[in-house]
Design an enzyme around this catalytic site. Structure first.
Site, PDB file in Angstrom:
ATOM      1  N   TYR A 142      51.700  12.666  65.604  1.00  0.00           N
ATOM      2  CA  TYR A 142      52.878  13.122  64.856  1.00  0.00           C
ATOM      3  C   TYR A 142      52.530  13.624  63.538  1.00  0.00           C
ATOM      4  O   TYR A 142      53.356  14.481  62.829  1.00  0.00           O
ATOM      5  CB  TYR A 142      54.043  11.915  64.476  1.00  0.00           C
ATOM      6  CG  TYR A 142      54.483  11.511  65.792  1.00  0.00           C
ATOM      7  CD1 TYR A 142      53.877  11.772  66.895  1.00  0.00           C
ATOM      8  CD2 TYR A 142      55.833  10.671  65.785  1.00  0.00           C
ATOM      9  CE1 TYR A 142      54.592  11.319  68.146  1.00  0.00           C
ATOM     10  CE2 TYR A 142      56.179  10.200  67.316  1.00  0.00           C
ATOM     11  CZ  TYR A 142      55.634  10.494  68.266  1.00  0.00           C
ATOM     12  OH  TYR A 142      56.193   9.946  69.311  1.00  0.00           O
ATOM     13  N   LYS A 191      44.752   3.667  74.801  1.00  0.00           N
ATOM     14  CA  LYS A 191      44.539   4.443  76.034  1.00  0.00           C
ATOM     15  C   LYS A 191      42.997   4.646  75.853  1.00  0.00           C
ATOM     16  O   LYS A 191      42.561   5.914  76.181  1.00  0.00           O
ATOM     17  CB  LYS A 191      45.344   5.662  76.063  1.00  0.00           C
ATOM     18  CG  LYS A 191      45.265   6.446  77.352  1.00  0.00           C
ATOM     19  CD  LYS A 191      46.031   5.699  78.652  1.00  0.00           C
ATOM     20  CE  LYS A 191      45.691   6.479  79.771  1.00  0.00           C
ATOM     21  NZ  LYS A 191      46.114   5.702  81.214  1.00  0.00           N
ATOM     22  N   ASP A 223      50.061   2.941  79.512  1.00  0.00           N
ATOM     23  CA  ASP A 223      50.872   2.885  81.098  1.00  0.00           C
ATOM     24  C   ASP A 223      51.289   1.703  81.558  1.00  0.00           C
ATOM     25  O   ASP A 223      52.208   1.262  81.978  1.00  0.00           O
ATOM     26  CB  ASP A 223      49.867   3.868  81.993  1.00  0.00           C
ATOM     27  CG  ASP A 223      48.395   3.702  81.952  1.00  0.00           C
ATOM     28  OD1 ASP A 223      48.048   2.708  81.253  1.00  0.00           O
ATOM     29  OD2 ASP A 223      47.987   4.255  83.093  1.00  0.00           O
ATOM     30  N   ASP A 247      56.388   4.515  69.428  1.00  0.00           N
ATOM     31  CA  ASP A 247      57.736   5.360  69.384  1.00  0.00           C
ATOM     32  C   ASP A 247      58.226   5.005  70.886  1.00  0.00           C
ATOM     33  O   ASP A 247      59.450   4.712  70.828  1.00  0.00           O
ATOM     34  CB  ASP A 247      57.548   6.694  69.132  1.00  0.00           C
ATOM     35  CG  ASP A 247      58.783   7.561  68.958  1.00  0.00           C
ATOM     36  OD1 ASP A 247      59.843   6.982  68.671  1.00  0.00           O
ATOM     37  OD2 ASP A 247      58.639   8.738  69.131  1.00  0.00           O
ATOM     38  N   ASP A 251      61.413   2.019  72.148  1.00  0.00           N
ATOM     39  CA  ASP A 251      62.705   2.574  72.809  1.00  0.00           C
ATOM     40  C   ASP A 251      62.716   1.561  74.031  1.00  0.00           C
ATOM     41  O   ASP A 251      63.931   1.013  74.391  1.00  0.00           O
ATOM     42  CB  ASP A 251      62.674   4.030  73.181  1.00  0.00           C
ATOM     43  CG  ASP A 251      63.340   4.636  72.091  1.00  0.00           C
ATOM     44  OD1 ASP A 251      63.304   4.399  70.803  1.00  0.00           O
ATOM     45  OD2 ASP A 251      64.137   5.737  72.606  1.00  0.00           O
TER      46      ASP A 251
HETATM   47  C1  IPM Z   1      62.185   6.911  65.668  1.00  0.00           C
HETATM   48  C2  IPM Z   1      62.431   8.306  66.020  1.00  0.00           C
HETATM   49  C3  IPM Z   1      61.906   9.229  65.148  1.00  0.00           C
HETATM   50  C4  IPM Z   1      60.334   9.117  65.511  1.00  0.00           C
HETATM   51  C5  IPM Z   1      62.215  10.675  65.429  1.00  0.00           C
HETATM   52  C6  IPM Z   1      63.553  10.762  65.155  1.00  0.00           C
HETATM   53  C7  IPM Z   1      61.337  11.658  64.386  1.00  0.00           C
HETATM   54  O1  IPM Z   1      62.325   8.590  67.414  1.00  0.00           O
HETATM   55  O2  IPM Z   1      62.286   6.404  64.508  1.00  0.00           O
HETATM   56  O3  IPM Z   1      61.471   6.376  66.701  1.00  0.00           O
HETATM   57  O4  IPM Z   1      59.687   9.683  66.455  1.00  0.00           O
HETATM   58  O5  IPM Z   1      59.388   8.381  64.738  1.00  0.00           O
HETATM   59 MG    MG Z   2      61.839   6.766  68.618  1.00  0.00          MG
END
Ligand code: IPM
Ligand code: MG
Length: 361
Positions: A142, A191, A223, A247, A251
């Site tokens: 990133y 990985k 994975d 990230d 989620d």
């Molecule tokens: C998070 C979000 C951010 C990230 C985005 C919105 C830049 O997905 O905080 O997880 O990728 O870190």
């Molecule tokens: Mg995120």
């Protein structure tokens, strides 16, 4: 205690959930006699409208002059076609790096009252979920070198995954320190079967582990980790991983706990200063409708009391008010199920606030 907070409500549902979190912070401050000062700052789409850029200098300065930052969410369809460096999301990345917040703690807990909202088979859910994802936040893909070029296959683009040993060491320390206070198990996710950056990552994780003989360590490829998270999430205590894998996996971890609307996060550096935000996004489709779940923002405020100010009773008051409110059957739309009491953002906030004010140590 006197606490100066910078507040960045942001876009979409950001302002609504932040406003509930601030009510809770004020209630906790009242209950435990702290003095809170709030300074609002703009970032994301809200700042593009006002300053023409997602992260104005003034916002960074306000944050640096504060003891911590409370953030809502940024982004929305209005800004989706802007070039990468002008998008609202840039503000988040810019805040994290300019404030030196390299460690992102994302706890994923399945509340007993919400076990019905867990999408996994009941026999899996029953074993419980209590995971701390420790995500590296200011390095890797990133932030690495990126660009575009013409090739004989047409237009091409690249992003670079680059980690220094020191970047890995400091996030590893966070993960092991966190594990000591929990179930003393760390899973490293990388990985290393493919990526050179992961091979260095793993070497440094292994050498840092030498200083933590009381913590057990295992390794999973990313994975496989994604699969294990839905196969048997009870096997995880602390997960330490890179910016991108963290990230993605955070989620996934949030969804198996019932709703992404429940999960808080803390972004930390070397001092007590931190930035606290729900892990969900700005959800423009439900913005301004009193539908959003404010619990992730409220639990982020609890993390702030604990991590930045070492005020654990204040954090416990908020967390137990959330648990009580859920146990009493109150649900926002995202976690609603048959027979429960459906409430909006504001009602959920008020119920939790009452729990905080009534909290008895
Ligand atoms: C998070 C979000 C951010 C990230 C985005 C919105 C830049 O997905 O905080 O997880 O990728 O870190
Ligand atoms: Mg995120």
């Amino acid at each position: 205690m006197k606490i100066n907070l910078a507040v960045i409500p942001g876009d979409g549902i950001g302002p609504e959930v932040t406003s509930e979190a601030l009510n809770i912070i004020k209630a906790a401050a009242g209950r435990f006699s702290h003095k809170i000062t709030l300074t609002e700052a703009a970032a994301g789409g809200a700042a593009i409208g006002k300053y023409g850029e997602p992260l104005p200098r003034e916002t960074i300065d306000i944050c640096k002059q504060s003891d911590s930052v409370i953030l809502g969410a940024v982004g929305g369809w209005q800004w989706d076609n802007l070039p990468g460096d002008k998008r609202p999301e840039r503000a988040l990345l810019g805040l994290r790096s300019s404030l030196g917040l390299y460690a992102n703690l994302r706890p994923a807990v399945l509340h007993a009252a919400l076990s019905g909202a867990c999408p996994l088979r009941p026999d899996i859910a029953q074993k419980g979920i209590n995971i701390m994802v420790v995500r590296e936040l200011t390095g890797g893909m990133y932030f690495g070198d990126k660009g575009r070029k013409r090739t004989d296959m047409g237009e091409a683009a690249w992003d670079t995954e680059l980690y220094s040993a020191e970047e890995v060491r400091r996030i590893a320390v966070r993960a092991f320190e966190s594990a000591i206070k929990r179930d003393k198990r760390v899973t490293n996710v990388d990985k290393a079967n493919v990526l050179e950056s992961s091979r260095l990552w793993r070497e440094v994780i292994l050498s840092t582990a030498q200083n933590y003989p009381g913590v057990s360590l295992n390794h999973l490829y990313a994975d496989n980790a994604a699969m294990q998270l839905v196969r048997d999430p009870s096997q995880f205590d602390v997960i330490v991983t890179t910016n991108m894998f963290g990230d993605i996996l955070s989620d996934e971890a949030s969804q198996i706990t019932g709703s992404i609307g429940m999960l808080p996060s803390a972004s930390l550096g070397d001092s007590n200063f931190g930035m606290y935000e729900p892990i969900h996004g700005s959800a423009p489709d439900i913005a301004g409708k009193n539908l959003a779940n404010p619990i992730a923002a409220i639990l982020s405020a609890a993390m702030m009391f604990r991590h930045s100010f070492a005020l654990s009773s204040e954090a416990a008051a908020i967390e137990s008010a959330v648990t009580q409110t859920l146990e009493a059957g109150y649900r926002t739309a995202d976690i609603y199920s048959e027979g429960m009491k459906h409430v909006g953002t504001k009602e959920m906030g008020s119920l939790i606030k009452k729990g905080v004010m009534d909290f008895a140590d």
